[in-house]
Design an enzyme around this catalytic site. Structure first.
Site, mmCIF file in Angstrom:
data_model
loop_
_atom_site.group_PDB
_atom_site.id
_atom_site.type_symbol
_atom_site.label_atom_id
_atom_site.label_comp_id
_atom_site.label_asym_id
_atom_site.label_seq_id
_atom_site.Cartn_x
_atom_site.Cartn_y
_atom_site.Cartn_z
ATOM 1 N N CYS A 115 0.818 -1.222 0.000
ATOM 2 C CA CYS A 115 0.000 0.000 0.000
ATOM 3 C C CYS A 115 0.848 1.267 0.000
ATOM 4 O O CYS A 115 0.341 2.353 -0.242
ATOM 5 C CB CYS A 115 -0.922 0.016 1.208
ATOM 6 S SG CYS A 115 -2.027 -1.384 1.255
ATOM 7 N N HIS A 257 -3.254 6.886 3.896
ATOM 8 C CA HIS A 257 -3.693 5.637 3.268
ATOM 9 C C HIS A 257 -5.040 5.242 3.878
ATOM 10 O O HIS A 257 -5.237 5.334 5.096
ATOM 11 C CB HIS A 257 -2.638 4.560 3.524
ATOM 12 C CG HIS A 257 -3.043 3.203 3.067
ATOM 13 N ND1 HIS A 257 -3.638 2.987 1.846
ATOM 14 C CD2 HIS A 257 -2.945 1.988 3.669
ATOM 15 C CE1 HIS A 257 -3.889 1.689 1.721
ATOM 16 N NE2 HIS A 257 -3.485 1.061 2.811
ATOM 17 N N ASN A 287 -10.191 -0.294 0.738
ATOM 18 C CA ASN A 287 -8.728 -0.215 0.657
ATOM 19 C C ASN A 287 -8.287 -0.601 -0.753
ATOM 20 O O ASN A 287 -8.342 -1.776 -1.119
ATOM 21 C CB ASN A 287 -8.108 -1.151 1.702
ATOM 22 C CG ASN A 287 -6.589 -1.143 1.683
ATOM 23 O OD1 ASN A 287 -5.978 -0.539 0.800
ATOM 24 N ND2 ASN A 287 -5.980 -1.817 2.640
HETATM 25 N N1 ACO Z 1 -17.328 -9.700 9.708
HETATM 26 C C1 ACO Z 1 -17.650 -10.061 10.969
HETATM 27 N N2 ACO Z 1 -16.739 -10.407 11.875
HETATM 28 C C2 ACO Z 1 -15.450 -10.363 11.527
HETATM 29 C C3 ACO Z 1 -15.041 -9.987 10.234
HETATM 30 C C4 ACO Z 1 -16.038 -9.651 9.309
HETATM 31 N N3 ACO Z 1 -15.752 -9.278 8.043
HETATM 32 N N4 ACO Z 1 -13.697 -10.043 10.176
HETATM 33 C C5 ACO Z 1 -13.268 -10.431 11.382
HETATM 34 N N5 ACO Z 1 -14.312 -10.623 12.193
HETATM 35 C C6 ACO Z 1 -14.316 -11.069 13.590
HETATM 36 C C7 ACO Z 1 -13.092 -11.895 13.930
HETATM 37 O O1 ACO Z 1 -13.294 -13.250 13.558
HETATM 38 C C8 ACO Z 1 -13.031 -11.726 15.423
HETATM 39 O O2 ACO Z 1 -13.980 -12.578 16.018
HETATM 40 P P1 ACO Z 1 -13.601 -13.377 17.375
HETATM 41 O O3 ACO Z 1 -13.362 -12.315 18.407
HETATM 42 O O4 ACO Z 1 -14.829 -14.201 17.606
HETATM 43 O O5 ACO Z 1 -12.379 -14.169 17.053
HETATM 44 C C9 ACO Z 1 -13.518 -10.291 15.647
HETATM 45 O O6 ACO Z 1 -14.226 -9.935 14.430
HETATM 46 C C10 ACO Z 1 -12.399 -9.294 15.868
HETATM 47 O O7 ACO Z 1 -11.374 -9.546 14.930
HETATM 48 P P2 ACO Z 1 -10.108 -8.614 14.871
HETATM 49 O O8 ACO Z 1 -9.163 -9.110 13.823
HETATM 50 O O9 ACO Z 1 -9.562 -8.381 16.239
HETATM 51 O O10 ACO Z 1 -10.796 -7.256 14.366
HETATM 52 P P3 ACO Z 1 -10.178 -5.834 14.274
HETATM 53 O O11 ACO Z 1 -10.947 -4.903 15.085
HETATM 54 O O12 ACO Z 1 -8.673 -5.843 14.438
HETATM 55 O O13 ACO Z 1 -10.469 -5.464 12.749
HETATM 56 C C11 ACO Z 1 -9.289 -5.342 10.662
HETATM 57 C C12 ACO Z 1 -9.906 -6.260 11.710
HETATM 58 C C13 ACO Z 1 -10.391 -4.518 10.056
HETATM 59 C C14 ACO Z 1 -8.628 -6.214 9.596
HETATM 60 C C15 ACO Z 1 -8.237 -4.429 11.341
HETATM 61 O O14 ACO Z 1 -7.378 -5.187 12.143
HETATM 62 C C16 ACO Z 1 -7.414 -3.661 10.335
HETATM 63 O O15 ACO Z 1 -7.905 -2.784 9.667
HETATM 64 N N6 ACO Z 1 -6.106 -3.948 10.283
HETATM 65 C C17 ACO Z 1 -5.187 -3.239 9.401
HETATM 66 C C18 ACO Z 1 -5.318 -3.763 8.009
HETATM 67 C C19 ACO Z 1 -4.378 -3.040 7.115
HETATM 68 O O16 ACO Z 1 -4.367 -1.847 7.149
HETATM 69 N N7 ACO Z 1 -3.526 -3.740 6.347
HETATM 70 C C20 ACO Z 1 -2.452 -3.092 5.595
HETATM 71 C C21 ACO Z 1 -2.849 -2.606 4.319
HETATM 72 S S1 ACO Z 1 -3.494 -3.829 3.248
HETATM 73 C C22 ACO Z 1 -2.285 -4.152 2.026
HETATM 74 O O17 ACO Z 1 -1.174 -3.723 2.091
HETATM 75 C C23 ACO Z 1 -2.672 -5.075 0.929
#
Ligand code: ACO
Length: 330
Positions: A115, A257, A287
């Site tokens: 990204c 970003h 994203n």
């Molecule tokens: N729908 C419903 N529930 C979900 C979903 C979904 N789409 N995705 C995850 N959950 C659940 C998980 O299973 C978990 O459930 P559990 O507690 O029963 O195990 C719960 O939601 C919390 O999961 P987390 O991973 O802790 O959720 P978080 O609040 O961290 O959000 C997210 C996840 C959105 C991916 C966040 O961590 C994030 O934005 N991270 C950064 C991503 C990023 O910026 N990546 C870099 C750029 S991408 C690139 O370079 C290609």
């Protein structure tokens, strides 16, 4: 001291026509509009068709940027494309864009920085212009993450959209107000396995097994990246401001970003910048990887939010891990 100053001549962008919203995704994986909205700030994203590849949407964005600038096609002397989803593993997508734009013989290459690809490409373009090697660099950020998405993984498949953005970085005249003031890029390869595509390279070439196991798709430890993202974007913007003797309050617009609204809000909070000065369009595009910043900036320029003379701060992070920031007077 650089020989010349570099500036942004203009921006352009393009998102494919098909729009997919959170309710559509509810039909694919176990998720909900409420979860996606509250955890990410996303509602819609644009998806390419199976026929569309990175160079197709990148060329439209590039054409829009060139047409919006005063730069003639024949005066572009370098193309740098930030992408991890190019048309092919090789040749570079920049070479295909060069062919499509009819720009013969000028050098063209891709940068792989996830990204952060657009910010890395801008950093390079700035250096080429400042040292006099190039006068007008076409910089493109394009990604079609939907082509490497694991549609059974709700942790990642709801996050991504497709898009392209471009700018022309040109040599500034002494009288120009516009200038890319400074830039910083970083990487930490020790964290490369937090976000990667396992198969399709020399480590794990494509085979029936890799396809069956979905190894050609994005693997991401979102939670661990989340904390890194805020920390690294803050660190690089803070360093950039300090070494240019500026305060965050001097910045007119922050264009981060667009990976997660909570990450953006966390960054704004650390920078002590009100959200009214932060450009956010994540609800409409999701994203789009290296396209998020030029897509957001182009939209903000066209809606006359961002104007000539404004101080802008771009910042990104992504696979690598990589991160970096650009400070400019637009
Ligand atoms: N729908 C419903 N529930 C979900 C979903 C979904 N789409 N995705 C995850 N959950 C659940 C998980 O299973 C978990 O459930 P559990 O507690 O029963 O195990 C719960 O939601 C919390 O999961 P987390 O991973 O802790 O959720 P978080 O609040 O961290 O959000 C997210 C996840 C959105 C991916 C966040 O961590 C994030 O934005 N991270 C950064 C991503 C990023 O910026 N990546 C870099 C750029 S991408 C690139 O370079 C290609």
């Amino acid at each position: 001291m650089p020989l010349h100053n570099a500036k942004f001549s203009a921006f352009g962008s393009h998102a494919p026509a098909k729009i997919v919203n959170n309710y559509d995704l509810e039909k694919i994986v176990e998720t909900s509009d409420e979860w996606i909205r509250t955890r990410t700030g996303m509602f819609e994203r644009h998806y390419c068709t199976p026929e569309e590849a990175a160079s197709d949407i990148a060329t439209i964005a590039a054409t829009n940027a060139i047409e919006a600038s005063r730069v003639k096609y024949k005066d572009i002397d370098l193309i740098i494309t930030g992408t991890v989803t190019g048309d092919h593993p090789f040749p570079s997508t920049a070479c295909i864009i060069q062919k499509k734009l009819g720009l013969k013989s000028i050098p063209a290459f891709d940068i792989s920085a996830g990204c952060t690809g657009f910010v890395y490409a801008l950093d390079m373009a700035k250096n080429y212009v400042e040292n006099g090697t190039a006068q007008n660099v076409l910089v493109v950020g394009v990604d079609i993450l939907t082509k490497i998405t694991n549609w059974t993984d709700r942790n990642t498949c709801v996050l991504f959209g497709d898009g392209a953005g471009a700018t022309v970085v040109s040599r500034a005249k002494r009288s120009d107000v516009s200038r890319i003031i400074d830039s910083l890029i970083y990487a930490d390869g020790s964290q490369s396995e937090l976000l990667f595509q396992a198969a399709g390279g020399s480590r794990m070439p494509a085979s029936h097994e890799t396809v069956d196991q979905n190894l050609h798709t994005v693997y991401m430890e979102g939670n661990r990246i989340f904390k890194n993202a805020i920390r690294s974007m803050f660190a690089s913007t803070d360093e950039l401001l300090k070494r240019n003797k500026l305060e965050a309050a001097d910045v007119d617009w922050v264009i981060p970003h667009q990976a997660n609204l909570r990450i953006i809000e966390g960054l704004a909070d650390k920078l002590r910048v009100p959200m009214s000065k932060v450009i956010v369009n994540i609800e409409k595009f999701g994203n789009t990887s290296s396209a998020t910043i030029p897509l957001a900036l182009d939209e903000a320029i066209r809606s006359k939010k961002v104007r000539r003379g404004d101080i802008i701060l771009l910042t990104s992070f992504g696979a690598g891990l990589t991160w970096g920031s650009i400070l400019a007077r637009y």
